[in-house]
Design a protein around this motif. Structure first.
Motif, short mmCIF file in Angstrom:
data_model
loop_
_atom_site.label_atom_id
_atom_site.label_comp_id
_atom_site.label_asym_id
_atom_site.label_seq_id
_atom_site.Cartn_x
_atom_site.Cartn_y
_atom_site.Cartn_z
N PHE A 37 2.51 19.98 15.13
CA PHE A 37 3.83 19.73 14.53
C PHE A 37 3.69 18.72 13.39
O PHE A 37 4.25 18.92 12.30
CB PHE A 37 4.79 19.20 15.61
N ALA A 38 2.92 17.65 13.61
CA ALA A 38 2.70 16.64 12.57
C ALA A 38 2.00 17.27 11.36
O ALA A 38 2.35 16.98 10.21
CB ALA A 38 1.87 15.49 13.11
N GLU A 39 1.03 18.15 11.62
CA GLU A 39 0.33 18.80 10.51
C GLU A 39 1.26 19.72 9.72
O GLU A 39 1.19 19.78 8.49
CB GLU A 39 -0.88 19.59 11.05
N THR A 40 2.13 20.42 10.41
CA THR A 40 3.11 21.29 9.73
C THR A 40 4.03 20.46 8.84
O THR A 40 4.28 20.83 7.69
CB THR A 40 3.93 22.09 10.76
N LEU A 41 4.51 19.35 9.38
CA LEU A 41 5.38 18.48 8.58
C LEU A 41 4.64 17.92 7.36
O LEU A 41 5.22 17.78 6.28
CB LEU A 41 5.93 17.33 9.43
N ASP A 42 3.37 17.61 7.56
CA ASP A 42 2.57 17.04 6.48
C ASP A 42 2.44 18.00 5.29
O ASP A 42 2.29 17.57 4.15
CB ASP A 42 1.18 16.66 7.01
N THR A 73 0.84 -1.20 0.00
CA THR A 73 0.00 0.00 0.00
C THR A 73 0.87 1.25 0.00
O THR A 73 2.01 1.23 0.46
CB THR A 73 -0.91 0.04 1.24
N TYR A 74 0.35 2.28 -0.54
CA TYR A 74 1.07 3.55 -0.60
C TYR A 74 0.36 4.60 0.24
O TYR A 74 0.07 5.70 -0.21
CB TYR A 74 1.19 4.02 -2.05
N SER A 75 0.09 4.27 1.48
CA SER A 75 -0.56 5.23 2.37
C SER A 75 0.52 5.97 3.17
O SER A 75 1.60 5.45 3.40
CB SER A 75 -1.53 4.50 3.31
N PRO A 76 0.22 7.20 3.58
CA PRO A 76 1.21 7.98 4.31
C PRO A 76 1.52 7.36 5.67
O PRO A 76 0.67 6.67 6.24
CB PRO A 76 0.56 9.35 4.47
N PRO A 77 2.72 7.60 6.19
CA PRO A 77 3.07 7.04 7.49
C PRO A 77 2.26 7.69 8.60
O PRO A 77 1.78 8.81 8.46
CB PRO A 77 4.56 7.38 7.64
N THR A 78 2.09 6.95 9.67
CA THR A 78 1.38 7.46 10.84
C THR A 78 2.38 8.16 11.74
O THR A 78 3.41 7.58 12.08
CB THR A 78 0.71 6.29 11.60
N PRO A 79 2.11 9.41 12.14
CA PRO A 79 3.06 10.11 13.02
C PRO A 79 3.15 9.42 14.37
O PRO A 79 2.18 8.81 14.83
CB PRO A 79 2.47 11.52 13.15
N PRO A 80 4.29 9.54 15.02
CA PRO A 80 4.43 8.96 16.37
C PRO A 80 3.38 9.55 17.31
O PRO A 80 2.99 10.71 17.17
CB PRO A 80 5.84 9.38 16.80
N GLN A 81 2.93 8.75 18.24
CA GLN A 81 1.87 9.16 19.16
C GLN A 81 2.26 10.37 20.00
O GLN A 81 1.43 11.22 20.31
CB GLN A 81 1.55 8.00 20.11
N ASP A 82 3.55 10.48 20.36
CA ASP A 82 4.00 11.58 21.22
C ASP A 82 4.26 12.87 20.45
O ASP A 82 4.54 13.90 21.06
CB ASP A 82 5.28 11.17 21.96
N LEU A 83 4.18 12.83 19.13
CA LEU A 83 4.42 14.03 18.32
C LEU A 83 3.19 14.94 18.40
O LEU A 83 2.08 14.51 18.11
CB LEU A 83 4.68 13.63 16.86
N PRO A 84 3.38 16.21 18.81
CA PRO A 84 2.24 17.11 18.89
C PRO A 84 1.52 17.21 17.54
O PRO A 84 2.15 17.24 16.49
CB PRO A 84 2.86 18.46 19.27
N THR A 85 0.21 17.26 17.57
CA THR A 85 -0.61 17.28 16.37
C THR A 85 -0.26 18.43 15.44
O THR A 85 -0.12 18.24 14.23
CB THR A 85 -2.11 17.35 16.74
#
Length: 105
Positions: A16-21, A2-14
């Motif tokens: 921050f994950a959205e900015t990286l995305d 599958t070519y789905s995006p990786p799941t961010p680590p649970q401890d990563l602030p939301t």
């Protein structure tokens, strides 16, 4: 596969994950390289601080406050004075006059 995006680590602030995305692959690689270098730097600083703490516990009674605990006594003649505390700061060797030293025989 599958070519789905990786799941961010649970401890990563939301946020921050959205900015990286939203970042381009090139920027993500720059961020990854920077994050790796920053982590290595902070780990090295932590180890050095721990060593300083260990040496601070062994600090000689006559060591001046402005001389780090890793300094050693060096017999060296500078300006007609012979005994110095010496230590390294980066690429430089720092010295501070200690005073005359009497040796027990």
């Amino acid at each position: 596969m599958t070519y789905s995006p990786p799941t961010p680590p649970q401890d990563l602030p939301t946020d921050f994950a959205e900015t990286l995305d939203e970042c381009s692959p090139e920027l993500l690689r720059y961020v990854a390289r920077y994050a790796t270098e920053l982590a290595e730097y902070r780990e090295r600083e932590r180890r050095l601080a721990e060593r300083e703490e260990e040496h601070a516990q062994e600090r000689p009674d006559d060591l001046p406050d402005d001389v780090p605990s890793r300094a050693t006594i060096t017999v060296k003649e500078i300006n007609d004075n012979r005994y110095y505390w010496q230590w390294r700061e980066g690429d430089k060797i720092k010295s501070k006059y200690k005073g005359p030293v009497e040796f027990d025989a």
